[in-house]
Design a protein around this motif. Structure first.
Motif, PDB file in Angstrom:
ATOM      1  N   ILE A 170      17.274 -16.169   4.684  1.00  0.00           N
ATOM      2  CA  ILE A 170      17.886 -17.142   5.594  1.00  0.00           C
ATOM      3  C   ILE A 170      16.774 -18.074   6.055  1.00  0.00           C
ATOM      4  O   ILE A 170      15.867 -17.656   6.772  1.00  0.00           O
ATOM      5  N   ASP A 171      16.821 -19.305   5.591  1.00  0.00           N
ATOM      6  CA  ASP A 171      15.783 -20.262   5.989  1.00  0.00           C
ATOM      7  C   ASP A 171      16.441 -21.545   6.466  1.00  0.00           C
ATOM      8  O   ASP A 171      17.675 -21.642   6.541  1.00  0.00           O
ATOM      9  N   THR A 172      15.624 -22.540   6.806  1.00  0.00           N
ATOM     10  CA  THR A 172      16.126 -23.747   7.456  1.00  0.00           C
ATOM     11  C   THR A 172      15.457 -24.982   6.874  1.00  0.00           C
ATOM     12  O   THR A 172      14.250 -24.970   6.604  1.00  0.00           O
ATOM     13  N   LEU A 173      16.242 -26.035   6.687  1.00  0.00           N
ATOM     14  CA  LEU A 173      15.684 -27.346   6.370  1.00  0.00           C
ATOM     15  C   LEU A 173      15.242 -27.979   7.692  1.00  0.00           C
ATOM     16  O   LEU A 173      16.075 -28.262   8.556  1.00  0.00           O
ATOM     17  N   PRO A 216      17.056 -34.763   2.854  1.00  0.00           N
ATOM     18  CA  PRO A 216      16.625 -33.386   2.567  1.00  0.00           C
ATOM     19  C   PRO A 216      17.687 -32.564   1.845  1.00  0.00           C
ATOM     20  O   PRO A 216      17.362 -31.765   0.956  1.00  0.00           O
ATOM     21  N   VAL A 217      18.966 -32.752   2.208  1.00  0.00           N
ATOM     22  CA  VAL A 217      20.037 -32.027   1.512  1.00  0.00           C
ATOM     23  C   VAL A 217      20.119 -32.471   0.054  1.00  0.00           C
ATOM     24  O   VAL A 217      20.252 -31.651  -0.864  1.00  0.00           O
ATOM     25  N   ILE A 218      20.026 -33.776  -0.183  1.00  0.00           N
ATOM     26  CA  ILE A 218      20.057 -34.281  -1.560  1.00  0.00           C
ATOM     27  C   ILE A 218      18.895 -33.707  -2.369  1.00  0.00           C
ATOM     28  O   ILE A 218      19.064 -33.309  -3.529  1.00  0.00           O
ATOM     29  N   ASP A 219      17.733 -33.638  -1.756  1.00  0.00           N
ATOM     30  CA  ASP A 219      16.559 -33.089  -2.458  1.00  0.00           C
ATOM     31  C   ASP A 219      16.780 -31.630  -2.841  1.00  0.00           C
ATOM     32  O   ASP A 219      16.405 -31.204  -3.947  1.00  0.00           O
ATOM     33  N   GLU A 220      17.388 -30.838  -1.948  1.00  0.00           N
ATOM     34  CA  GLU A 220      17.650 -29.429  -2.240  1.00  0.00           C
ATOM     35  C   GLU A 220      18.651 -29.289  -3.381  1.00  0.00           C
ATOM     36  O   GLU A 220      18.506 -28.434  -4.253  1.00  0.00           O
ATOM     37  N   LEU A 265      19.967 -23.142   6.286  1.00  0.00           N
ATOM     38  CA  LEU A 265      20.658 -23.791   7.391  1.00  0.00           C
ATOM     39  C   LEU A 265      20.197 -25.238   7.513  1.00  0.00           C
ATOM     40  O   LEU A 265      19.004 -25.534   7.411  1.00  0.00           O
ATOM     41  N   VAL A 266      21.167 -26.128   7.752  1.00  0.00           N
ATOM     42  CA  VAL A 266      20.889 -27.560   7.899  1.00  0.00           C
ATOM     43  C   VAL A 266      21.297 -27.952   9.317  1.00  0.00           C
ATOM     44  O   VAL A 266      22.482 -28.156   9.587  1.00  0.00           O
ATOM     45  N   PRO A 267      20.353 -28.037  10.245  1.00  0.00           N
ATOM     46  CA  PRO A 267      20.720 -28.316  11.638  1.00  0.00           C
ATOM     47  C   PRO A 267      21.250 -29.735  11.815  1.00  0.00           C
ATOM     48  O   PRO A 267      20.747 -30.681  11.208  1.00  0.00           O
ATOM     49  N   THR A 268      22.271 -29.862  12.673  1.00  0.00           N
ATOM     50  CA  THR A 268      22.814 -31.180  12.986  1.00  0.00           C
ATOM     51  C   THR A 268      22.421 -31.619  14.391  1.00  0.00           C
ATOM     52  O   THR A 268      22.703 -32.743  14.791  1.00  0.00           O
ATOM     53  N   HIS A 269      21.792 -30.732  15.160  1.00  0.00           N
ATOM     54  CA  HIS A 269      21.142 -31.092  16.420  1.00  0.00           C
ATOM     55  C   HIS A 269      20.051 -30.065  16.680  1.00  0.00           C
ATOM     56  O   HIS A 269      20.014 -28.993  16.060  1.00  0.00           O
ATOM     57  N   THR A 270      19.162 -30.362  17.605  1.00  0.00           N
ATOM     58  CA  THR A 270      17.930 -29.589  17.726  1.00  0.00           C
ATOM     59  C   THR A 270      18.170 -28.158  18.214  1.00  0.00           C
ATOM     60  O   THR A 270      17.443 -27.241  17.823  1.00  0.00           O
ATOM     61  N   MET A 271      19.173 -27.930  19.058  1.00  0.00           N
ATOM     62  CA  MET A 271      19.448 -26.564  19.509  1.00  0.00           C
ATOM     63  C   MET A 271      19.840 -25.657  18.346  1.00  0.00           C
ATOM     64  O   MET A 271      19.689 -24.446  18.414  1.00  0.00           O
ATOM     65  N   GLU A 272      20.324 -26.264  17.256  1.00  0.00           N
ATOM     66  CA  GLU A 272      20.662 -25.443  16.092  1.00  0.00           C
ATOM     67  C   GLU A 272      19.420 -24.917  15.384  1.00  0.00           C
ATOM     68  O   GLU A 272      19.521 -23.977  14.584  1.00  0.00           O
ATOM     69  N   LEU A 273      18.257 -25.484  15.664  1.00  0.00           N
ATOM     70  CA  LEU A 273      17.018 -24.882  15.173  1.00  0.00           C
ATOM     71  C   LEU A 273      16.782 -23.540  15.872  1.00  0.00           C
ATOM     72  O   LEU A 273      16.374 -22.557  15.239  1.00  0.00           O
ATOM     73  N   VAL A 274      17.033 -23.501  17.177  1.00  0.00           N
ATOM     74  CA  VAL A 274      16.932 -22.237  17.919  1.00  0.00           C
ATOM     75  C   VAL A 274      17.990 -21.265  17.419  1.00  0.00           C
ATOM     76  O   VAL A 274      17.727 -20.061  17.224  1.00  0.00           O
TER      77      VAL A 274
END
Length: 815
Positions: A221-224, A245-249, A360-369
């Motif tokens: 489980i990793d994150t862009l 970044p999604v296109i690159d992946e 995981l592709v966060p759509t706002h910064t709290m989603e990084l947490v």
């Protein structure tokens, strides 16, 4: 070793496989006639564990020795899309292990010719859905056709356990056990947190064999990480930034599944990918439940054959369809739950020994947490529990008519049978008599209408004697009640899919919208169909579908608070937390960070009025009820007007007049005393109950959706259910379906149990009260939620720019 086990191992060896210990354990248990639950990682080999077990058990069955056997095994799947895939998997070992057997499929998609062949002779094993199994039970010859079924396998049990479709399965299994007391029942799951209870629900009581397949399967489980997460953020803020970044992946992988949480989000991301890479047209596809079946099947086949570069999908592709070519899974935004994240991760590496990876592709910064919390919760095995509904009487009423059609019943015998289903273990005689009276005479308010006299005793056996009633019942067996949707077709007549009526109602001829990855122009509505043509314009609205927003789970919310406590203590080693550090640092400068031990309460004064922010981290659904409850309690002594906003992390109360917050700061506002009365008083509970009653009325057979080719409009159905609702309230207030509607509002829409638990947790926490000089990074998203309901996109952007400029000035002055 038993000889049949050797046969199974020989078949595995012929394919170059070695059985896992859990597969042998299932084979041995099924040979003993045991029932149970198999819980193992997605792609670990659950299917052949139970299927070969069923075949080995059948070798001891008398019918197996006589040519083509009668129907012996039922395989219940929660989705039609899984059925064809399951049939292919089950057919593979037949030539070696059961040459006289055939496997068939019976769902709503099965062609009429195939149904007719099955009616003449059933296959030995049948893959079906809960609805189709219930429909089979309406046959007069149901007992004769199903009595020799000795094994039932329920695939993806976690998907059914917590809803009324699972209750349908429970009632069907109770019926089959009465006909065959030695029936073996097995459930399959990969994502359950309450295994013991899940097995008890499936089997109708304690006992059974729980098998957990422990194999070494790597899970990543990793994150862009966004290039610039920013110090302030809000829902969707990072979406456009994550496009490249999604296109690159996707570019780096062979086949990628891109999961979104809503159909609207899927439409937007598909459009973003095609606009950036027009050369991917035909290689990138879209898949969600509102698209036409033919379009979905084309996508599924393209995935299986490896012809597609990427598919943007919703939960329509969550479950166990075997797409071996899928190399990568991307999750746009938070999955909102650990189980859902694991389920989606399992779509990659869908074979024993292959690693599963979800990014995981966060759509706002709290989603990084949230990403860090999800990874830690998954590693700790903190998976959400699912609980069976408690005696839904609309499903029971439907089942009574089903059994009356399928050979009839006597009251005492069926009462005992129904109570053997877990959901109805607490069904009282009084409730039973009410349900029986309701289907026999229409209850206390419909007794004058013959169409609601659906069953009647004939020589002591309750049966359906009216052919019209029988036909109408068979046409709408099931518990899935669709949203108010309308077909969408091109002017030429080809079907595209379905969209909510409420969205179409807002459109004027000439308006454009995105659907099915196409920009369409709305032309007209005729005969419950929205007609469209291809649009020339560049931009359009995105349809909204009800039920699209998921609520953060307890397990994920609790882990987020632990992560935030760690941040306060200097634990920021994860890459996601380092990227989120600018925002978290600003939150600490302007306010505080929440933690498991503290409840953050922020106050702010603006030109709009007086803002009160609380952050219980209890999920969107609970915060909706909590915001209404607190506003009502705070206004009891001093009348005030509140605007409410809420998300998964917290809530906002905005009032025109100052608020006495002492009851919040000392915890009195969080009392659980009189909770039910206060919640009902704070909301338009009658409106909520009436909306919920529409579904109940359809399941209970009060409202008929129409005959094939002549459906009733949603307005007609809503009017009919509203009429019943008002009649029952005035003339039959003791009608148990009314009570069920209120109970479902409290338990499902407001999650009253979780609300009560949240209030208790809030009382135990230490209050961290902060008076803000400027909206904090955690309060700003709540303001944006409210702005979105009031402002156009352009005005919202201008408003946000002013707020962010003011924020920078405040930060320069804040030490």
């Amino acid at each position: 070793m038993d000889e049949p086990i050797t046969v199974a191992e020989d078949w595995f060896a012929s394919r170059g496989w070695q059985p896992f210990p859990f597969q042998r354990e299932v084979w041995q248990a099924m040979q003993r006639g045991a029932s149970g639950l198999l819980h193992a990682t997605t792609g670990a080999g659950k299917t052949y564990a139970v299927w070969l077990g069923a075949l080995l058990r059948a070798r001891r069955h008398p019918a197996a020795a006589r040519g083509a056997p009668p129907l012996q095994v039922l395989w219940i799947t929660p989705m039609r899309a899984l059925a064809a895939d399951s049939v292919r998997a089950l057919q593979a070992p037949l030539a070696a292990l059961a040459p006289g057997w055939s496997v068939g499929m019976r769902t709503g998609d099965t062609p009429a010719a195939e149904r007719a062949r099955q009616d003449r002779r059933w296959p030995a094993a049948l893959v079906t859905t809960p609805e189709s199994l219930s429909l089979m039970l309406t046959r007069e010859s149901a007992r004769e056709q199903l009595a020799q079924v000795h094994t039932v396998i329920v695939d993806e049990w976690h998907e059914l356990l917590g809803n009324k479709r699972g209750v349908q399965v429970q009632l069907a299994l109770a019926r089959l056990r009465r006909w065959n007391p030695s029936l073996a029942v097995w459930g399959l799951s990969a994502t359950l947190g309450n295994l013991g209870q899940a097995m008890e629900v499936l089997l109708g009581g304690p006992g059974g064999t729980l098998v957990q397949g422990r194999i070494d399967k790597a899970l990543v489980i990793d994150t862009l990480i966004p290039p610039e997460p920013g110090r302030f953020t809000w829902a969707g803020h990072l979406g456009q930034q994550m496009q490249q970044p999604v296109i690159d992946e996707i570019e780096r992988s062979s086949t990628t599944l891109v999961f979104t949480n809503t159909r609207s989000q899927a439409e937007l991301w598909y459009q973003m990918l095609i606009e950036a890479r027009p050369d991917w047209a035909g290689l990138v596809a879209l898949h969600h439940g509102s698209l036409d079946q033919a379009a979905r099947e084309w996508v599924e086949l393209g995935l299986k054959e490896g012809r597609l570069k990427a598919v943007v999908a919703t939960s329509s592709l969550d479950l166990g369809v075997d797409f071996l070519p899928v190399e990568r899974v991307l999750q746009i935004g938070s999955a909102r739950g650990v189980a859902r994240l694991l389920q989606r991760a399992g779509r990659s590496g869908h074979a024993p020994g292959r690693p599963s990876r979800v990014t995981l592709v966060p759509t706002h910064t709290m989603e990084l947490v949230e990403a860090v919390a999800a990874r830690r919760a998954a590693q700790a095995g903190r998976i959400e529990q699912r609980v069976s509904p408690d005696k839904p009487l609309d499903v029971l009423v439907q089942h009574l008519v089903t059994v009356a059609l399928g050979g009839g019943f006597t009251s005492d015998d069926l009462y005992d049978e129904v109570r053997s289903a877990y959901a109805y273990r607490g069904l009282t005689r009084q409730e039973w008599r009410w349900a029986l009276n309701f289907v026999e005479r229409g209850g206390d308010s419909l007794h004058a209408y013959p169409e609601y006299h659906r069953v009647r005793p004939v020589d002591g056996v309750y049966r359906v004697t009216d052919r019209g009633i029988a036909r109408r019942h068979r046409l709408q067996v099931g518990t899935i009640v669709g949203d108010a949707t309308m077909q969408v077709k091109y002017l030429g007549g080809s079907r595209i899919g379905t969209i909510e009526e409420s969205f179409i109602a807002r459109l004027k001829p000439g308006d454009c919208f995105l659907f099915g990855g196409r920009l369409l122009e709305f032309v007209r509505v005729q005969d419950l169909v929205a007609y469209v043509r291809r649009a020339e314009r560049r931009r359009g609205a995105v349809p909204r579908w009800n039920g699209g927003r998921m609520s953060l789970s307890n397990e994920l919310a609790d882990m987020m608070l632990q992560v935030l406590r760690g941040v306060q203590q200097g634990d920021v080693l994860d890459g996601e937390l380092q990227a989120a550090q600018p925002m978290l640092a600003v939150q600490q400068r302007l306010s505080r960070l929440p933690s498991p031990e503290t409840l953050l309460v922020e106050r702010y004064r603006s030109r709009e009025g007086h803002h009160l922010y609380l952050y219980p981290f209890a999920g969107r659904d609970v915060h909706m009820g909590l915001a209404s409850l607190l506003a009502w309690r705070l206004a009891k002594d001093r009348p005030n007007t509140f605007s409410l906003s809420f998300n998964d992390y917290g809530l906002e109360l905005l009032s025109a007049l100052p608020v006495d917050v002492s009851a919040v700061l000392d915890g009195r506002a969080f009392s659980s005393g009189h909770l039910l009365e206060d919640v009902l008083a704070s909301l338009n509970s009658t409106e909520l109950s009436q909306r919920r009653f529409r579904e109940i009325a359809r399941v209970a057979g009060l409202v008929f959706a129409g005959y094939p080719g002549a459906p009733k409009s949603m307005k007609q159905l809503q009017a009919s259910s509203s009429l019943f609702f008002e009649v029952f309230r005035k003339y039959d207030p003791g009608n148990l379906l009314l009570a069920q509607a209120e109970r479902e509002v409290l338990s499902q829409e407001l999650d009253i149990a979780r609300l009560r638990a949240t209030l208790g947790a809030m009382r135990r926490k230490r209050i961290e009260a902060v008076v803000l000089r400027h909206p904090s990074p955690m309060s700003l998203p709540l303001m944006v939620e409210r702005f979105r309901e009031q402002l156009t996109t352009e005005k919202l952007a201008d408003r946000l720019q002013r707020i962010l400029r003011a924020a920078e000035k405040t930060l320069q002055k804040t030490p």
